[in-house]
Motif scaffolding. Structure first.
Motif, PDB file in Angstrom:
ATOM      1  N   LYS A 239       1.597  15.282   7.782  1.00 40.97           N
ATOM      2  CA  LYS A 239       0.622  14.218   7.564  1.00 40.97           C
ATOM      3  C   LYS A 239       1.045  13.286   6.442  1.00 40.97           C
ATOM      4  O   LYS A 239       1.748  13.685   5.525  1.00 40.97           O
ATOM      5  CB  LYS A 239      -0.733  14.803   7.145  1.00 40.97           C
ATOM      6  N   ALA A 240       0.538  12.083   6.525  1.00 44.30           N
ATOM      7  CA  ALA A 240       0.538  11.150   5.400  1.00 44.30           C
ATOM      8  C   ALA A 240      -0.889  10.628   5.296  1.00 44.30           C
ATOM      9  O   ALA A 240      -1.516  10.302   6.307  1.00 44.30           O
ATOM     10  CB  ALA A 240       1.512  10.004   5.624  1.00 44.30           C
ATOM     11  N   TRP A 241      -1.416  10.583   4.088  1.00 41.35           N
ATOM     12  CA  TRP A 241      -2.767  10.071   3.831  1.00 41.35           C
ATOM     13  C   TRP A 241      -2.635   8.712   3.169  1.00 41.35           C
ATOM     14  O   TRP A 241      -1.994   8.571   2.128  1.00 41.35           O
ATOM     15  CB  TRP A 241      -3.532  11.022   2.920  1.00 41.35           C
ATOM     16  N   ILE A 242      -3.232   7.689   3.789  1.00 39.52           N
ATOM     17  CA  ILE A 242      -3.119   6.325   3.290  1.00 39.52           C
ATOM     18  C   ILE A 242      -4.529   5.772   3.116  1.00 39.52           C
ATOM     19  O   ILE A 242      -5.344   5.852   4.029  1.00 39.52           O
ATOM     20  CB  ILE A 242      -2.326   5.451   4.283  1.00 39.52           C
ATOM     21  N   ASP A 243      -4.810   5.203   1.943  1.00 44.89           N
ATOM     22  CA  ASP A 243      -6.118   4.604   1.678  1.00 44.89           C
ATOM     23  C   ASP A 243      -6.086   3.117   1.973  1.00 44.89           C
ATOM     24  O   ASP A 243      -5.140   2.416   1.583  1.00 44.89           O
ATOM     25  CB  ASP A 243      -6.517   4.780   0.211  1.00 44.89           C
ATOM     26  N   ASP A 244      -7.154   2.614   2.636  1.00 46.63           N
ATOM     27  CA  ASP A 244      -7.279   1.173   2.814  1.00 46.63           C
ATOM     28  C   ASP A 244      -7.771   0.559   1.497  1.00 46.63           C
ATOM     29  O   ASP A 244      -8.035   1.289   0.532  1.00 46.63           O
ATOM     30  CB  ASP A 244      -8.163   0.845   4.026  1.00 46.63           C
TER      31      ASP A 244
ATOM     32  N   CYS B 218      -7.761  17.919   2.423  1.00 45.80           N
ATOM     33  CA  CYS B 218      -9.066  18.442   2.835  1.00 45.80           C
ATOM     34  C   CYS B 218      -9.746  19.216   1.714  1.00 45.80           C
ATOM     35  O   CYS B 218     -10.944  19.069   1.494  1.00 45.80           O
ATOM     36  CB  CYS B 218      -8.913  19.336   4.059  1.00 45.80           C
ATOM     37  N   GLU B 219      -9.002  20.027   1.018  1.00 43.67           N
ATOM     38  CA  GLU B 219      -9.581  20.808  -0.069  1.00 43.67           C
ATOM     39  C   GLU B 219      -9.786  19.963  -1.320  1.00 43.67           C
ATOM     40  O   GLU B 219     -10.608  20.277  -2.154  1.00 43.67           O
ATOM     41  CB  GLU B 219      -8.710  22.025  -0.394  1.00 43.67           C
ATOM     42  N   ALA B 220      -9.043  18.877  -1.427  1.00 41.72           N
ATOM     43  CA  ALA B 220      -9.170  17.989  -2.593  1.00 41.72           C
ATOM     44  C   ALA B 220     -10.273  16.964  -2.389  1.00 41.72           C
ATOM     45  O   ALA B 220     -10.393  16.024  -3.150  1.00 41.72           O
ATOM     46  CB  ALA B 220      -7.832  17.306  -2.863  1.00 41.72           C
ATOM     47  N   GLY B 221     -11.073  17.133  -1.319  1.00 41.74           N
ATOM     48  CA  GLY B 221     -12.203  16.232  -1.093  1.00 41.74           C
ATOM     49  C   GLY B 221     -11.917  15.108  -0.120  1.00 41.74           C
ATOM     50  O   GLY B 221     -12.748  14.228   0.061  1.00 41.74           O
ATOM     51  N   GLY B 222     -10.766  15.113   0.541  1.00 40.37           N
ATOM     52  CA  GLY B 222     -10.398  14.007   1.404  1.00 40.37           C
ATOM     53  C   GLY B 222     -11.022  14.016   2.780  1.00 40.37           C
ATOM     54  O   GLY B 222     -11.435  12.990   3.263  1.00 40.37           O
ATOM     55  N   CYS B 223     -11.099  15.152   3.434  1.00 42.00           N
ATOM     56  CA  CYS B 223     -11.615  15.135   4.805  1.00 42.00           C
ATOM     57  C   CYS B 223     -12.897  15.966   4.874  1.00 42.00           C
ATOM     58  O   CYS B 223     -12.929  17.049   5.400  1.00 42.00           O
ATOM     59  CB  CYS B 223     -10.575  15.601   5.814  1.00 42.00           C
ATOM     60  N   ASN B 224     -13.921  15.403   4.315  1.00 36.62           N
ATOM     61  CA  ASN B 224     -15.227  16.073   4.253  1.00 36.62           C
ATOM     62  C   ASN B 224     -15.775  16.357   5.626  1.00 36.62           C
ATOM     63  O   ASN B 224     -15.737  15.617   6.488  1.00 36.62           O
ATOM     64  CB  ASN B 224     -16.224  15.222   3.495  1.00 36.62           C
TER      65      ASN B 224
ATOM     66  N   GLU C 199      -5.665   9.414   7.964  1.00 29.37           N
ATOM     67  CA  GLU C 199      -4.751  10.534   8.135  1.00 29.37           C
ATOM     68  C   GLU C 199      -3.816  10.167   9.281  1.00 29.37           C
ATOM     69  O   GLU C 199      -4.242  10.001  10.419  1.00 29.37           O
ATOM     70  CB  GLU C 199      -5.547  11.798   8.474  1.00 29.37           C
ATOM     71  N   ILE C 200      -2.550  10.004   8.985  1.00 30.31           N
ATOM     72  CA  ILE C 200      -1.531   9.710   9.993  1.00 30.31           C
ATOM     73  C   ILE C 200      -0.811  11.035  10.203  1.00 30.31           C
ATOM     74  O   ILE C 200      -0.168  11.540   9.287  1.00 30.31           O
ATOM     75  CB  ILE C 200      -0.563   8.612   9.502  1.00 30.31           C
ATOM     76  N   PHE C 201      -0.921  11.626  11.407  1.00 29.77           N
ATOM     77  CA  PHE C 201      -0.481  13.014  11.524  1.00 29.77           C
ATOM     78  C   PHE C 201       0.135  13.361  12.872  1.00 29.77           C
ATOM     79  O   PHE C 201      -0.098  12.697  13.870  1.00 29.77           O
ATOM     80  CB  PHE C 201      -1.648  13.964  11.243  1.00 29.77           C
ATOM     81  N   VAL C 202       0.927  14.446  12.825  1.00 27.66           N
ATOM     82  CA  VAL C 202       1.524  15.052  14.014  1.00 27.66           C
ATOM     83  C   VAL C 202       1.168  16.536  13.968  1.00 27.66           C
ATOM     84  O   VAL C 202       1.458  17.215  12.987  1.00 27.66           O
ATOM     85  CB  VAL C 202       3.060  14.893  14.015  1.00 27.66           C
TER      86      VAL C 202
ATOM     87  N   PHE D  96       0.863  -1.177   0.000  1.00 24.65           N
ATOM     88  CA  PHE D  96       0.000   0.000   0.000  1.00 24.65           C
ATOM     89  C   PHE D  96       0.902   1.230   0.000  1.00 24.65           C
ATOM     90  O   PHE D  96       2.071   1.148   0.334  1.00 24.65           O
ATOM     91  CB  PHE D  96      -0.910   0.008   1.229  1.00 24.65           C
ATOM     92  N   SER D  97       0.366   2.376  -0.367  1.00 26.28           N
ATOM     93  CA  SER D  97       1.223   3.559  -0.385  1.00 26.28           C
ATOM     94  C   SER D  97       0.477   4.786   0.110  1.00 26.28           C
ATOM     95  O   SER D  97      -0.755   4.843   0.059  1.00 26.28           O
ATOM     96  CB  SER D  97       1.750   3.809  -1.793  1.00 26.28           C
ATOM     97  N   ALA D  98       1.257   5.747   0.567  1.00 24.78           N
ATOM     98  CA  ALA D  98       0.686   7.033   0.970  1.00 24.78           C
ATOM     99  C   ALA D  98       0.237   7.748  -0.298  1.00 24.78           C
ATOM    100  O   ALA D  98       0.992   7.833  -1.262  1.00 24.78           O
ATOM    101  CB  ALA D  98       1.721   7.857   1.720  1.00 24.78           C
ATOM    102  N   GLN D  99      -0.999   8.230  -0.302  1.00 26.56           N
ATOM    103  CA  GLN D  99      -1.537   8.920  -1.465  1.00 26.56           C
ATOM    104  C   GLN D  99      -1.081  10.364  -1.521  1.00 26.56           C
ATOM    105  O   GLN D  99      -1.006  10.953  -2.585  1.00 26.56           O
ATOM    106  CB  GLN D  99      -3.069   8.859  -1.449  1.00 26.56           C
ATOM    107  N   LEU D 100      -0.799  10.938  -0.375  1.00 26.81           N
ATOM    108  CA  LEU D 100      -0.411  12.335  -0.295  1.00 26.81           C
ATOM    109  C   LEU D 100       0.332  12.544   1.012  1.00 26.81           C
ATOM    110  O   LEU D 100      -0.036  11.980   2.034  1.00 26.81           O
ATOM    111  CB  LEU D 100      -1.667  13.220  -0.330  1.00 26.81           C
ATOM    112  N   GLU D 101       1.384  13.341   0.970  1.00 27.21           N
ATOM    113  CA  GLU D 101       2.095  13.721   2.183  1.00 27.21           C
ATOM    114  C   GLU D 101       2.064  15.229   2.277  1.00 27.21           C
ATOM    115  O   GLU D 101       2.184  15.923   1.262  1.00 27.21           O
ATOM    116  CB  GLU D 101       3.529  13.211   2.154  1.00 27.21           C
TER     117      GLU D 101
END
Length: 166
Positions: free
Chosen positions: A128-133, A160-166, A140-143, A110-115
């Motif tokens: 952050k790193a965003w990882i899709d199951d 968030c703006e790209a539709g990820g964290c509605n 969202e894996i974040f500090v 699997f891979s991070a979709q966005l960092e």
């Protein structure tokens, strides 16, 4: 007059005895149940994400009880499962921890979709790193590296703006 069938009721007996539940490291822990299309594929992802194997696997389900984060997490196979609105996340203490999560997940294919680095969004500044199951549910894996007193939007380059964290 027709009789209406009533569902049986269950009454818990009142008792002064204290019943001990399962042991876990925190005072409480959330329970999350997620429908997935392929429970075996999802087990591979969540085993990497939680860094431990499931505690129970059966026909069409698996249960994880990680200690960090402490959660009772159940996967139920459902061929109609779809991506959920919004996202789930795990807040960590250091950016090095993000790298460890990414390495475990990437080792399983699997891979991070966005960092994102020092991204101002949702009342904070974070790495952050965003990882899709396997079903497209975003994690969202974040500090958090800084707080804000009002909501800050990060712009079109963040999840968030790209539709990820509605």
């Amino acid at each position: 007059m027709s009789a209406v069938a009533q569902a049986p009721t269950t009454t818990l007996a009142k008792s002064t005895a204290v019943t001990q539940g399962l042991d876990f490291p925190t005072e409480t822990r959330p329970h999350v149940e997620l429908s997935v299309k392929d429970v075996q594929r999802s087990v591979v992802f969540y085993q990497a994400l939680f860094n431990r194997p499931p505690v129970e696997v059966g026909e069409g389900f698996a249960r994880f009880n990680p200690y960090n984060p402490a959660v009772d997490f159940v996967l139920r196979e459902d061929s109609a499962a779809t991506r959920r609105d919004g996202h789930m996340g795990i807040q960590l203490k250091t950016t090095a921890d993000i790298a460890r999560y990414k390495q475990r997940v990437e080792a399983k294919g699997f891979s991070a979709q966005l960092e994102e680095a020092e991204t101002a969004c949702c009342f904070s500044v974070a790495n952050k790193a965003w990882i899709d199951d396997p079903d497209g549910n975003q994690w969202e894996i974040f500090v958090v590296t800084g707080e804000a007193t009002s909501e800050i939007r990060c712009g079109p380059t963040c999840a968030c703006e790209a539709g990820g964290c509605n």
